[in-house]
Design a protein around this motif. Structure first.
Motif, short mmCIF file in Angstrom:
data_model
loop_
_atom_site.label_atom_id
_atom_site.label_comp_id
_atom_site.label_asym_id
_atom_site.label_seq_id
_atom_site.Cartn_x
_atom_site.Cartn_y
_atom_site.Cartn_z
N PHE A 129 0.68 -0.77 -0.04
CA PHE A 129 -0.20 -0.09 0.18
C PHE A 129 1.36 0.70 0.13
N ALA A 130 -0.03 2.33 -0.43
CA ALA A 130 0.81 3.39 -0.46
C ALA A 130 0.69 4.35 0.69
N ASP A 131 1.95 5.26 0.96
CA ASP A 131 1.89 5.99 1.84
C ASP A 131 1.45 7.36 0.47
N GLY A 135 -4.58 5.75 0.13
CA GLY A 135 -5.15 4.54 1.02
C GLY A 135 -5.56 3.64 -0.28
N GLY A 136 -4.45 3.71 -1.15
CA GLY A 136 -4.49 2.71 -2.17
C GLY A 136 -3.42 2.61 -2.36
N THR A 173 0.59 1.91 9.57
CA THR A 173 -0.68 1.20 9.73
C THR A 173 -0.57 1.14 10.79
N ASP A 174 -0.41 1.83 11.81
CA ASP A 174 -0.43 1.54 13.08
C ASP A 174 -1.75 2.53 13.87
N ASN A 175 -0.90 3.74 12.80
CA ASN A 175 -3.02 4.40 13.28
C ASN A 175 -3.79 4.11 12.66
N TRP A 176 -4.94 4.52 13.67
CA TRP A 176 -6.39 4.05 12.84
C TRP A 176 -6.34 5.12 11.71
N SER A 177 -6.01 6.14 12.25
CA SER A 177 -6.87 7.91 11.27
C SER A 177 -6.11 7.31 9.76
N HIS A 178 -4.60 6.89 9.98
CA HIS A 178 -4.42 7.13 8.29
C HIS A 178 -4.89 6.30 7.26
N GLY A 183 -6.96 1.35 4.51
CA GLY A 183 -7.35 1.13 2.74
C GLY A 183 -6.36 -0.63 2.98
N VAL A 184 -6.06 -1.09 4.25
CA VAL A 184 -5.04 -1.99 4.28
C VAL A 184 -6.46 -2.80 5.07
N TYR A 185 -6.91 -2.19 5.70
CA TYR A 185 -8.35 -2.72 6.26
C TYR A 185 -9.38 -3.67 5.41
N ASN A 186 -9.98 -2.53 4.61
CA ASN A 186 -10.89 -2.51 3.63
C ASN A 186 -10.08 -3.60 2.75
N MET A 187 -9.39 -3.99 1.98
CA MET A 187 -8.28 -4.74 1.79
C MET A 187 -9.06 -6.63 2.08
#
Ligand code: XIL
Length: 302
Positions: A129-131, A135-136, A173-178, A183-187
């Motif tokens: 995933f991209a920084d 979110g892509g 990917t540690d901070n929930w608001s990022h 993006g990872v969560y949705n995948m």
């Protein structure tokens, strides 16, 4: 418990470290590693460039050194990593399209088959995933073979070693608001809903002053776990020193322990002098192998 592995074991978790094959002959290093940790990740030796330096010629010497050391000392192994945009062998770097897709799937199949039965968990795909705020997906030669390359890699890994847990692993990917976290969560949610074989999500957890341990880390871990996957801290290191560093380490351990499905923590190296960081003191042991304040806070929190 008087060691990290014993203390983590009291709640059924593991405590791991990255191991570099060429350091195993250093007895200070291997003594600490053997005493404190019961999960081992090869720092570089199982990456694509190491295991398939020429196309279809596989090379497992250094990876085997680590796997054999781990197994003969009663430790389990996290395989890292089957597919990644980075540390690809030269022959793969300029490939594209169907030939790259097939080469990637062949790599996943060959390596996971070679180690079948010896790997607790595979990082099947690393850092896709991209920084930033999109979110892509990250652009890479693998991504350009089609958005479904990740699930194809997971299906190939499951077929090759049905007994291994299969993880997606990433950083920031540690901070929930990022956006990247979302993006990872949705995948993962999509994979679970469609039956794509995924068992866990790894959080690399490389922290520094610009990227501190988030106060909502437990929220992130809990939300991922609620999708029906285990979560693990896979490459933990925290820049800094003294009590401030110790407190941040404690926060990470606390977050993991507050989530039943957070099954283990791995630090990315043994001593500060073993760290991949060019400078700084991000680990639990100093360069001489002495326990740091961060070590004590982790041990006490576990
Ligand atoms: C790092 C190793 O520690 C270094 O020795 C190497 O030069 C580069 O890779 N994310 C990952 C790890 O998933 O594989 C990386 O390891 C650190 C960042």
């Amino acid at each position: 418990g008087s060691t990290l592995q014993a203390a983590a074991g009291e709640s059924g978790r593991y405590f791991g470290t990255a191991i570099a094959a060429n350091r195993l002959s250093d007895s200070t290093y291997s003594t600490i590693a053997n005493r404190e940790f019961n999960m081992v990740t090869a720092e570089n030796e199982m990456k694509m460039d190491a295991t398939e330096p020429n196309q279809n010629q596989f090379s497992y010497g250094n990876a085997d050194r680590i796997v054999n050391w781990a197994r003969s000392n009663g430790k389990q192994v996290r395989g890292h990593a089957l597919a990644w945009h980075s540390q690809q062998p030269g022959w793969m770097q300029n490939m594209s399209g169907t030939s790259l897709r097939n080469a990637m799937l062949n790599h996943v199949t060959q390596v996971a088959t070679y180690y079948r039965g010896k790997i607790h968990t595979w990082d099947v795909v690393n850092e896709a995933f991209a920084d930033g705020s999109s979110g892509g997906r990250r652009d890479s030669n693998l991504q350009r073979t089609g958005n479904d390359w990740i699930e194809a890699a997971f299906r190939a890994a499951r077929a090759a070693d049905p007994g291994a847990k299969l993880c997606y692993n990433d950083y920031n990917t540690d901070n929930w608001s990022h956006a990247k976290t979302q993006g990872v969560y949705n995948m993962v949610r999509d994979f679970k809903s469609r039956g794509v074989p995924i068992d866990c999500v790894g959080f690399q957890a490389h922290f520094n002053s610009g990227n501190p341990v988030p106060s909502n880390y437990d929220v992130t871990l809990r939300n991922f776990a609620a999708l029906g996957v285990d979560v693990q801290i896979t490459e933990l290191d925290i820049e800094g020193s003294g009590s401030s560093q110790a407190q941040q380490y404690q926060g990470v351990v606390q977050a993991c322990l507050s989530v039943a499905r957070c099954t283990g923590i791995t630090v990315w190296g043994v001593r500060d002098s073993d760290s991949w960081r060019a400078s700084g003191t991000p680990l639990l042991f100093d360069g001489s192998g002495n326990k740091k304040a961060a070590y004590t806070s982790v041990l006490n929190q576990l």
